[in-house]
Design a protein around this motif. Sequence first.
Motif, short mmCIF file in Angstrom:
data_model
loop_
_atom_site.label_atom_id
_atom_site.label_comp_id
_atom_site.label_asym_id
_atom_site.label_seq_id
_atom_site.Cartn_x
_atom_site.Cartn_y
_atom_site.Cartn_z
N SER A 160 3.33 -5.98 -3.14
CA SER A 160 3.34 -6.30 -1.72
C SER A 160 4.22 -7.53 -1.57
O SER A 160 3.78 -8.65 -1.86
CB SER A 160 1.92 -6.59 -1.24
N LYS B 50 3.52 -11.12 0.23
CA LYS B 50 2.83 -12.27 -0.36
C LYS B 50 3.88 -13.14 -1.05
O LYS B 50 4.57 -13.90 -0.40
CB LYS B 50 1.74 -11.81 -1.33
N ARG C 157 0.83 -1.21 0.00
CA ARG C 157 0.00 0.00 0.00
C ARG C 157 0.86 1.25 0.00
O ARG C 157 0.43 2.30 -0.47
CB ARG C 157 -0.97 -0.02 1.19
C1 LIG Z 1 -1.86 -7.18 -0.08
C2 LIG Z 1 -2.17 -6.53 -1.34
C3 LIG Z 1 -1.92 -5.15 -1.54
C4 LIG Z 1 -1.42 -4.26 -0.44
O1 LIG Z 1 -0.21 -4.66 0.07
P1 LIG Z 1 0.21 -4.52 1.61
O2 LIG Z 1 1.58 -5.07 1.64
O3 LIG Z 1 -0.77 -5.27 2.42
O4 LIG Z 1 0.19 -3.06 1.93
C5 LIG Z 1 -2.22 -4.63 -2.76
N1 LIG Z 1 -2.74 -5.38 -3.74
C6 LIG Z 1 -2.98 -6.69 -3.60
C7 LIG Z 1 -3.54 -7.50 -4.73
C8 LIG Z 1 -2.72 -7.31 -2.39
O5 LIG Z 1 -3.00 -8.60 -2.23
#
Ligand SMILES: *Cc1c(COP(=O)(O)O)cnc(C)c1O
Length: 458
Positions: free
Chosen positions: A254, A257, A101
């Motif tokens: 991000s 993930k 984010r």
């Molecule tokens: C998690 C996520 C975000 C935001 O990332 P953060 O690391 O949580 O701030 C944006 N887009 C997608 C598709 C995500 O899964």
Amino acid sequence: MELPFAESWKIKMVEPIRRSTLEERRKWLAEAHYNVFQLKAEQVYIDLLTDSGTGAMSDRQWAEMMLGDESYAGATSFYKLEAMIKRLFGMNYVIPTHQGRAAENVLFSYLVKEGNVIPGNAHFDTTKGHIEARKAKAIDVTVDEARDTQLELPFKGNVNIEKLRQVLEDNKGNVPFMVLTVTNNTVGGQPVSMENIKATCALCHSYGVPVVMDSARFAENAYFIKTREKGFADRTIKEIVAEMYTDADAMTMSAKKDAIVNMGGFIGMKRKEWYEGAKLFCIPFEGYVTYGGMNGRDMNALARGLDENTEFDMLHTRIHQVAYLASKLDEYGIPYQRPAGGHAIFVDADKVLDRIPKEEFPAQTLTCELYLEAGIRACEIGYMLADRDPVTRENRFGGLDLVRLCIPRRVYTDNHMNVIAAAMKNVYDRRETITRGVAIEWEAPLMRHFTVQLKRLG
Ligand SMILES: *Cc1c(COP(=O)(O)O)cnc(C)c1O
């Protein structure tokens, strides 16, 4: 006999977890105002709230932590990360940020102006938040089939090209970029095909509109292209990733993930002028441009994570586990967004708790019931998350009402999957007795689901 499948790693360190009693959970959930974000982690037995930052780093990633260069400017760790991003995605300009984010905040501060229109295949909640907070409009152009949870299609995360064309046509000169999210988290971790990525980029470019790939689960998307799309079976994940990004103009990531770090993110860009523009926002919001929001050691672990998790065996282990959980839910007849997504199963709460009216938030209620049943913390991806229309302030009941069972990477075993499936079955078996849902007592004006306070009805 053919040898069965097993994980492509072994376990070097463990973290004890604890079960609780129903009585304890009742008390804790009431104290949390029926919002599982408000629970303490130690009140949770199996935590499926998110796959974000919850993965287990490898021994190689931990080794990289020790090699971190904590120099304020120009650290080796930055150049290591930058080189990996250039190599994998062909993005020549890199800004590290503390998470996804933050990447959106920095890039969108430069790109988004009041009144702009930004199409996307189901914008992630923070992405939409950053667009709407700038008084711009996010328009969903996902394929309609994504809304039918029982339809079994290989690439349900795709962009509806005709819908996108209409948005571009109707808003000429007012679309600063398009957001292409891989995998499409909001509709159930569903992948986007290579064909659709190329068609989307080509269409956008024909209107002079750049494409920003929201890349949190790019590697899982590449796995699905390899295993489901014609012509990619013999390509490596890294080759597929390179091709996915050939036509993209920029990416926000991000890293919590698919890079399997606990905190981190970045912006990758091909255009120098975007880099120069974003830089001006990076410095006040995140930090100097060669560290952004990150430590040197974290950039090292992130670079390593990107490399590791773009290997087939790592992705196969993960997606196999998600598919295993799905097969148990199939056995018990529990409806979920089909086929199983890359990082999670999205249970169709409207179909499970079909006696609860949408005004009482069935998915939020199912999330509460699953916690009470077994101390499992899932996440509502439904009417609560959908929030209110920024203009009319009405609840947005138009989309899907899902409960996401999100599987952290390299954390739980298939035995945990068995517990999750059994708990879900128990709730499913008593679904007819669950006739009332929840009501909002307090909510924030934006992204309410994190802090909303609820009461249980009935
Ligand atoms: C998690 C996520 C975000 C935001 O990332 P953060 O690391 O949580 O701030 C944006 N887009 C997608 C598709 C995500 O899964």
